[in-house]
Structure formats: C-alpha cells, structure tokens
Design an enzyme around this catalytic site. Structure first.
Site, short mmCIF file in Angstrom:
data_model
loop_
_atom_site.label_atom_id
_atom_site.label_comp_id
_atom_site.label_asym_id
_atom_site.label_seq_id
_atom_site.Cartn_x
_atom_site.Cartn_y
_atom_site.Cartn_z
CG ASN A 1 0.06 -3.13 -3.40
OD1 ASN A 1 0.57 -4.15 -3.40
ND2 ASN A 1 -0.82 -2.55 -2.68
CD GLU A 2 -3.54 -5.48 -1.53
OE1 GLU A 2 -4.00 -4.65 -0.67
OE2 GLU A 2 -2.92 -6.52 -0.95
CD GLU B 1 1.11 -7.44 -0.33
OE1 GLU B 1 0.20 -7.74 0.65
OE2 GLU B 1 0.87 -6.39 -1.01
CG ASN C 1 -2.02 -1.33 1.23
OD1 ASN C 1 -2.22 -1.71 0.15
ND2 ASN C 1 -2.60 -1.53 2.35
#
Length: 503
Positions: free
Chosen positions: A172-173, A292, A72
């Site tokens: 990311n995400e 992850e 994050n």
C-alpha cells in the site's frame, strides 16, 4: 439562465462498466471496524456481533469488492494475528494510526461479514515490514483447498472451504514517506515483482495490483509508475491510483472541479503504462485499480485529530470522522462520473472508506446508523450505471477556477445497457449561483421515457446529515425533466448532482 447541450448515442462506447468500480475499502482505522461494522452489545447486533443496521445500509449502498485490511494499517500488519481462537490473539500497536489493534475481528470474521453484505474480498499483503514469504503464506492459507499445514490451519480455524480471494494488492502506498517500509520505486518494483511471481506460482488465477502513486501531486508521480511497471509489467494486472479532495481556503469553485484533476491523473497513468508496454514489448494492457478515492479533509487530521504519545495508544478512537455537506456530495458524485467515463481502463475502484472513517455511513455506539450526503450518489450510481459507458458530446459554458483554469459548468457521463433497454445519465452543475438548463439529444436511444430523475441539491450547500438531523439532506425527484421530439430538457440547480434513468 445558462444553457448546455448534450448528445447521447449508444453506438459510441468507451467500455463496459465493470462492477468492481463500485468497490469499497475497510481498514482497521478509528471506529471503522469496532463500533462501526462490529458492535456485539448493540441492539441490532447479530449472533456474530455485527450491526444489522449497518449491514442493511452497506447492501443498499451496492458495494461490490471490498479492499481489506488497509491502507497504511497493512504495512505493519501480521496476518497470523487475525486468525485462530480470539482469546489467543495478541494485541498489537498500529503505528500507522497510533492505536491499539485488538484483532478481535480478523480475516475469518471479516469474510463472514462480507457474506452478509454480499461483497467480495480483496486482500492487501504487507510488503512494507514483511515480504514474499508472508504473502505466500497468506495466499496459501486463504486460497488452497487443503492438504498443507497452512490450509489445514484455516480448516481448523473453522473455514473448510477456501476463501478464494481473486484480487490481491501488493502493499500500500509504498511511494509515501509516511508508509512503514517506504521504498524507492526501484526497490519496491523489485520486491513487488518477486512477490507477484511467487504468488502466481502458487495460484495462477489471481489478479494482482501493484502500487502506483498515492497522489498525482507526489514529487515522484509519473516516474514512480514508469519505474515500478518496468519491473512488474508482465507480473501484474493493475496499477493503483489514490486521490482525495477537500475544499481549501474557501475556494469552492476549484473544489467543485476536483474531477478535472482525477481525469488528468487517470489519463497520465494510462499514458505511462502504455509507454512501458511499448518499451517492454508486451501484448497485455495494464488497467487501473483506483482503490482509494473520496472527499477527505486531510488538513483537519494533520492539524487537529492526530494522536501522539508513547503511552497513548487508544482502541478504536474517533478518527477521520468527516461530516459531509451537499457540496462534498456533488464533488463525490462528479468523481464517480470521472471513474465511469474511463471505463475502458478503470476497471476496479474502492471508495475509501465505508463506515465512520471518511465514510458514507455513520454510526453512534449503542445508537443509530445514518446515511451521509455522499451515500446517495454512490448508491444510485451503483444501481443505475449498467452496460457500456458512452462517448458524449457536451457543449457547456465554462467558469474560471484558481486551481484548474477554465472548466465546464456542467459535467456528465452516460451508460447504456442494450440487453435491458436502459440508459442512465449522471450530471453535475458546478455553478454556485445559477441553475443550468440542459438539453439532451436522446433521439438515438429510440422511444425513451424517464424512469427515475434524482437531484441532490440544497439552498445551503453546506447542509449535512448528522446524529441530530440524520435526514436533513436527501435526493429529491427532479420534476423539471421533459421529453419531446427526441430531446430531453432538465433544469440543474446550482451545486447539484443529478441521475436520470431512461428506458
């Protein structure tokens, strides 16, 4: 005592175990970097300020590629802040973890640390609050040997040779509403495709990871992968998977079966990727970067540890410092079994994370570093799992779980390295109260002998290694193992993880 039977034949393979499956993840989060890998005042600190005790533990862990700097964190990160003279680097607010980032450790310093631990760099670019131009600038700074303003800036900052980063994450995400710059699958797929095409124009040799779902339980799971890959299929090499597991409401039985969920996650993403391959008519195959994964007590962070307040932005606060039990380590080892059994498609993975933050290694400022229970399944598996992952035939009793229905009491994976003449078997017993006698047909391996037999178990499944008792839990030799007439027998204690090396 329950019994189970396993058959191993090196002629039936799944795929070669890629060393990148034993990757790690370092994010600027909590005490991971500061007080974790970097503590200039520590008694073991080297000339660069890195803790030598941590370096040795990371080397023992056997980590290949390390993903950096997030997570994050990367979606609010300006990479330029992390290079150049330290006294000129700005302090910035990290909105992801409500902290202050000093930028004392940046790209150059982290690459120096990677040289010490013997791992490769995997970089994430910010596609949350930034875009294609910033990704191109970072790639040019990192990988171009010289001849331009950005490559010369790297040289002026002390790095004559290019970093030569091979693997790059495109954000990311981005499916997560918590992510800075969160986008729909359609919008993210478009910017990821643009960035990927541009980055390949600069350096065609790089490998690119597009963001998949941050959890198999996201409401957009499956459709996210389909839409994103429809935009990016021929632009990227991997799609990411992220998964964390924790024991919920005292349901140890379901927690011990967490790898069932990981198996389903992987197989669904593979099916979706192959569907898009057929639709777009591509000849390439997209693999998975499970970049992850871990046991993480996320509910504790959400309910207890969260930092808030406009005037409260601490530097390197204690965040996400889960202390892991034997049960956690057994689940952790089982997740590694899941990754290896999908070696044909999972060719990269990153344990999140390495030091202090949901980590196998813990440190105390000015004090010791020690191994958590989860350290052992990773270090032993990384060392022993070589060659090809094998297709296995496993016959085991089942038990009922609230979350996953009927699941096997025993789970297993095996690898075989024909060149070295070595095989390895990794096993878990999910029973909470009974040992299992396992018989393994190893006749196809020839005249095999047991080189190593490690079992991690304890009468107290919640026993942990702590600052006060750093060596409370450790694997022990399993003396029950026997070989006779082409069969190996071994007793697996309740709630246990076992590794065998045969040669």
């Amino acid at each position: 005592m329950p019994t189970a039977r396993l058959t191993i034949d090196p002629h039936f393979t799944v795929g070669r175990v890629d060393r990148n499956v034993f990757g790690g993840f370092v994010e600027h989060l909590g005490r991971h970097v500061y007080d974790g890998i970097y503590e200039p005042t520590h008694p073991t600190a080297d000339a660069d300020g890195f803790r030598a005790d941590v370096v040795e533990l990371v080397k023992e862990l056997g980590v290949s590629t390390i993903r950096y700097p997030g997570g994050n964190f990367v979606s609010g990160f300006r990479w330029e802040d992390s290079v150049g003279p330290r006294d000129e680097r700005p302090r910035r607010l990290d909105l992801a973890w409500h902290s202050t980032e000093t930028n004392e450790v940046g790209l150059h310093e982290f690459a120096t640390w990677l040289d010490k631990v013997g791992s490769d760099l995997m970089l994430a670019v910010n596609l949350g609050t930034r875009g294609t131009l910033e990704a191109l600038d970072l790639l040019e700074y990192a990988n171009l040997p010289g001849g331009t303003a950005l490559s010369q800036r790297r040289i002026d900052n002390g790095r004559t040779d290019a970093f030569g980063v091979k693997m790059w994450c495109l954000g990311n995400e981005m499916d997560g509403p918590w992510q800075l710059g969160h986008r729909s699958a359609d919008d993210y797929g478009k910017i990821a495709s643009q960035a990927a095409k541009a980055m390949r124009q600069l350096d065609p040799s790089i490998e690119l990871v597009v963001c998949g779902s941050s959890s198999a339980h996201m409401p957009t799971f499956g459709e996210w992968e389909r839409v994103v890959l429809t935009h990016t299929y021929d632009d990227v090499d991997y799609i990411s998977c992220h998964a964390y597991y924790e024991e919920k409401d005292g349901d140890l039985g379901s927690f011990l079966a967490s790898a069932v969920d990981m198996d389903g996650f992987i197989e669904t993403v593979v099916a979706t990727a192959d569907h898009v391959k057929a639709v777009v008519g591509s000849e390439k195959t997209i693999n998975i970067s499970f970049d992850e994964w871990n046991v993480w007590y996320l509910s504790r962070f959400q309910n207890v540890d969260r930092i808030e307040g406009l005037d409260n932005w601490p530097v390197a606060p204690r965040l996400l410092e889960d202390v892991y039990s034997v049960a956690d380590a057994v689940v952790f080892g089982n997740l590694m079994i899941s990754l290896i059994r999908h070696a044909d498609r999972v060719t990269s993975a990153s344990l999140a994370q390495l030091v202090n933050v949901i980590a196998p290694i813990m440190t105390e400022p000015g004090g010791p570093a020690w191994r958590q229970t989860t350290f052992f399944p990773f270090s032993i598996t990384s060392r022993l799992a070589q060659g090809e992952a094998l297709e296995l035939k496993l016959d085991a009793p089942t038990y009922r779980t609230a979350e996953y229905g009927e699941v096997p009491l025993v789970d297993a994976v095996a690898t075989h390295d024909a060149d070295a003449g070595r095989s390895a078997v990794f096993l878990v017993n999910r029973s909470q109260d009974e040992a299992v006698t396992l018989t393994v047909d190893i006749a196809a391996l020839g005249d095999a002998s047991v080189l190593e037999a490690h079992t991690l178990a304890d009468d107290d499944v919640y026993a942990k290694n702590t600052l006060a008792e750093p060596e409370r839990v450790a694997p022990r030799r399993n003396d029950s193992v026997r070989i006779e007439g082409g069969e190996l027998t071994i007793t697996l204690p309740p709630v246990s993880w076992t590794a065998l090396s045969l040669g």
